[in-house]
Design an enzyme around this catalytic site. Structure first.
Site, mmCIF file in Angstrom:
data_model
loop_
_atom_site.group_PDB
_atom_site.id
_atom_site.type_symbol
_atom_site.label_atom_id
_atom_site.label_comp_id
_atom_site.label_asym_id
_atom_site.label_seq_id
_atom_site.Cartn_x
_atom_site.Cartn_y
_atom_site.Cartn_z
ATOM 1 N N ARG A 133 0.874 -1.191 0.000
ATOM 2 C CA ARG A 133 0.000 0.000 0.000
ATOM 3 C C ARG A 133 0.896 1.221 0.000
ATOM 4 O O ARG A 133 1.704 1.409 0.924
ATOM 5 C CB ARG A 133 -0.929 -0.007 1.209
ATOM 6 C CG ARG A 133 -1.689 1.291 1.395
ATOM 7 C CD ARG A 133 -2.834 1.188 2.363
ATOM 8 N NE ARG A 133 -3.953 0.480 1.774
ATOM 9 C CZ ARG A 133 -5.202 0.500 2.242
ATOM 10 N NH1 ARG A 133 -5.487 1.192 3.327
ATOM 11 N NH2 ARG A 133 -6.152 -0.169 1.636
ATOM 12 N N HIS A 152 -7.273 0.740 -6.628
ATOM 13 C CA HIS A 152 -7.475 -0.153 -5.480
ATOM 14 C C HIS A 152 -8.087 -1.462 -6.020
ATOM 15 O O HIS A 152 -9.249 -1.767 -5.784
ATOM 16 C CB HIS A 152 -8.397 0.520 -4.458
ATOM 17 C CG HIS A 152 -8.371 -0.097 -3.094
ATOM 18 N ND1 HIS A 152 -7.567 -1.176 -2.765
ATOM 19 C CD2 HIS A 152 -9.072 0.202 -1.959
ATOM 20 C CE1 HIS A 152 -7.767 -1.486 -1.495
ATOM 21 N NE2 HIS A 152 -8.669 -0.682 -0.986
ATOM 22 N N GLN A 207 -9.954 -4.128 -3.814
ATOM 23 C CA GLN A 207 -11.280 -3.699 -3.371
ATOM 24 C C GLN A 207 -12.315 -3.936 -4.467
ATOM 25 O O GLN A 207 -13.416 -4.427 -4.203
ATOM 26 C CB GLN A 207 -11.240 -2.214 -2.994
ATOM 27 C CG GLN A 207 -12.576 -1.667 -2.545
ATOM 28 C CD GLN A 207 -12.992 -2.156 -1.166
ATOM 29 O OE1 GLN A 207 -12.231 -2.047 -0.222
ATOM 30 N NE2 GLN A 207 -14.206 -2.685 -1.045
ATOM 31 N N ASP A 212 -17.283 7.178 -2.087
ATOM 32 C CA ASP A 212 -16.040 7.035 -1.322
ATOM 33 C C ASP A 212 -15.769 8.396 -0.680
ATOM 34 O O ASP A 212 -16.414 9.398 -1.016
ATOM 35 C CB ASP A 212 -14.900 6.624 -2.278
ATOM 36 C CG ASP A 212 -13.605 6.253 -1.566
ATOM 37 O OD1 ASP A 212 -13.612 6.104 -0.319
ATOM 38 O OD2 ASP A 212 -12.568 6.116 -2.260
ATOM 39 N N CYS A 240 -16.406 1.401 0.019
ATOM 40 C CA CYS A 240 -15.246 0.558 0.339
ATOM 41 C C CYS A 240 -14.867 0.652 1.814
ATOM 42 O O CYS A 240 -14.185 -0.231 2.325
ATOM 43 C CB CYS A 240 -14.067 0.921 -0.549
ATOM 44 S SG CYS A 240 -13.472 2.615 -0.348
ATOM 45 N N ARG A 261 -13.477 -8.864 0.906
ATOM 46 C CA ARG A 261 -12.044 -8.615 0.711
ATOM 47 C C ARG A 261 -11.257 -9.891 0.954
ATOM 48 O O ARG A 261 -10.341 -10.229 0.200
ATOM 49 C CB ARG A 261 -11.550 -7.507 1.665
ATOM 50 C CG ARG A 261 -12.191 -6.141 1.470
ATOM 51 C CD ARG A 261 -11.818 -5.541 0.131
ATOM 52 N NE ARG A 261 -10.373 -5.486 -0.044
ATOM 53 C CZ ARG A 261 -9.591 -4.517 0.432
ATOM 54 N NH1 ARG A 261 -10.122 -3.501 1.068
ATOM 55 N NH2 ARG A 261 -8.282 -4.534 0.222
HETATM 56 N N1 NVA Z 1 -10.035 6.551 -1.775
HETATM 57 C C1 NVA Z 1 -9.702 6.097 -0.445
HETATM 58 C C2 NVA Z 1 -9.944 4.632 -0.300
HETATM 59 C C3 NVA Z 1 -9.648 4.077 1.050
HETATM 60 C C4 NVA Z 1 -9.846 2.591 1.144
HETATM 61 C C5 NVA Z 1 -8.261 6.441 -0.152
HETATM 62 O O1 NVA Z 1 -7.409 6.254 -1.040
HETATM 63 O O2 NVA Z 1 -7.967 6.910 0.952
HETATM 64 N N1 CP Z 2 -11.323 -0.399 2.051
HETATM 65 C C1 CP Z 2 -10.069 -0.448 2.521
HETATM 66 O O1 CP Z 2 -9.102 -0.618 1.787
HETATM 67 O O2 CP Z 2 -9.989 -0.330 3.871
HETATM 68 P P1 CP Z 2 -8.654 -0.136 4.729
HETATM 69 O O3 CP Z 2 -8.104 1.217 4.396
HETATM 70 O O4 CP Z 2 -9.101 -0.257 6.150
HETATM 71 O O5 CP Z 2 -7.675 -1.210 4.357
#
Ligand code: NVA
Ligand code: CP
Length: 299
Positions: free
Chosen positions: A100, A127, A130, A218, A258, A286
């Protein structure tokens, strides 16, 4: 050559639905295997996570492997050791990287300099884990994915890009409503349309949601954009998914997110907690989707 999963199109179009079907089978039969026995997968996270981290750690164990978590800021990455050096070192210890991070190009550096599979656990651009879980969640209710209208309301962000790629892979129609200046990346959109994505873009959430079977949103400020929160709250006024907006959807319209969610911003408390909300199934899926992705890589 190791297989990687950096974006949806990394899984060939004729295999991607099979991964969803396998995830469903793994879920229904509570599948545990020894596929990853003797293998160690490193989770390297530069951003916060609850679902992704835990579902990968649990999923790797359920496939017989050993997950090792590294918070990037506590490693030498946090002190500017080059990623290309880190990639070559970690390839000597481990059998896969689940990462990540910020820019997608960082994953590409890990692929270029390492020689083990790399899985995208969220970047600024995509992502993909997801969206595989989200497609599984829709498939469980409506297996004919190509018959669906899916709405996206809000930021043209990493999740929007992955829903766009999902349209090319799975055939659903995607209608996005984004404020000016917050549209999805044009190059990502064009490339997906060239692969067959059926995407429309509007400013009006009511137009996007009209007749939709699934309504997605989101957060307005993603991780790394926290300082833009106030500016974004102004730009996204009118983009809350609330009862009035959901009423424009199909008769059995479902709400998806998500997570984590900001009630009172991108979604109302009432919609989030309504029977139409399927967010907990998404979160559960997930685990199952990622187990199937790992099987696709390592089998
Ligand atoms: N768009 C959000 C998704 C989190 C799972 C982010 O990147 O923070
Ligand atoms: N949806 C998602 O990726 O959640 P987290 O940020 O908790 O991993």
């Amino acid at each position: 050559m190791p297989k990687h999963f950096l974006t949806i199109p990394d899984i060939p179009k004729d295999e991607v639905l099979q991964v969803i079907l396998r995830a469903k089978e793994m879920k229904d039969n509570k599948v545990r295997t020894d596929l990853l026995a003797g293998r160690t997968l490193l989770l390297i996270f530069e951003k916060a996570s609850t679902r992704t981290r835990v579902s990968f750690e649990v999923g790797v164990r359920q496939l017989g492997g050993d997950p090792v978590f590294i918070a990037a800021r506590d490693s030498q990455l946090g002190r500017s050791e080059p990623l290309k050096d880190t990639a070559r070192v970690l390839s000597r210890y481990a059998d896969g990287l689940i990462v990540r991070t910020f820019g997608q190009e960082k994953l590409e550096t890990l692929v270029e300099y390492g020689d083990i599979p790399v899985v995208n656990a969220l970047t600024d651009e995509y992502h993909p884990c997801q969206i595989m879980a989200d497609v599984l969640t829709m498939y469980e209710r409506t297996p004919d994915l190509a018959s669906l209208k899916v709405a996206w309301v809000g930021d043209g962000n990493n999740m929007a890009h992955s829903f766009i790629n999902g349209s090319a892979a799975f055939g659903y129609e995607l209608a996005l409503a984004c404020p000016e200046g917050y549209e999805p990346d044009a190059a990502i959109l064009d490339a997906a349309v060239n692969r067959g994505a059926k995407v429309t873009l509007t400013r009006d959430p009511a137009v996007a949601v009209s007749g939709a079977h699934y309504v997605n949103t989101d957060v307005w400020a993603s991780m790394g954009q926290e300082e833009e929160q106030k500016k974004r709250e102004a730009a996204f006024a009118g983009y809350e998914v609330n009862d009035a907006l959901m009423a424009k959807g199909a008769s059995d319209v479902k709400f998806m997110h998500c997570l984590p969610a900001h009630r009172g911003e991108e979604v109302s408390e009432a919609v989030f907690e309504s029977p139409a909300s399927i967010v907990w199934d998404q979160a559960e899926n997930r685990l199952h989707a990622q187990k199937a992705i790992l099987e696709w890589i390592y089998k």
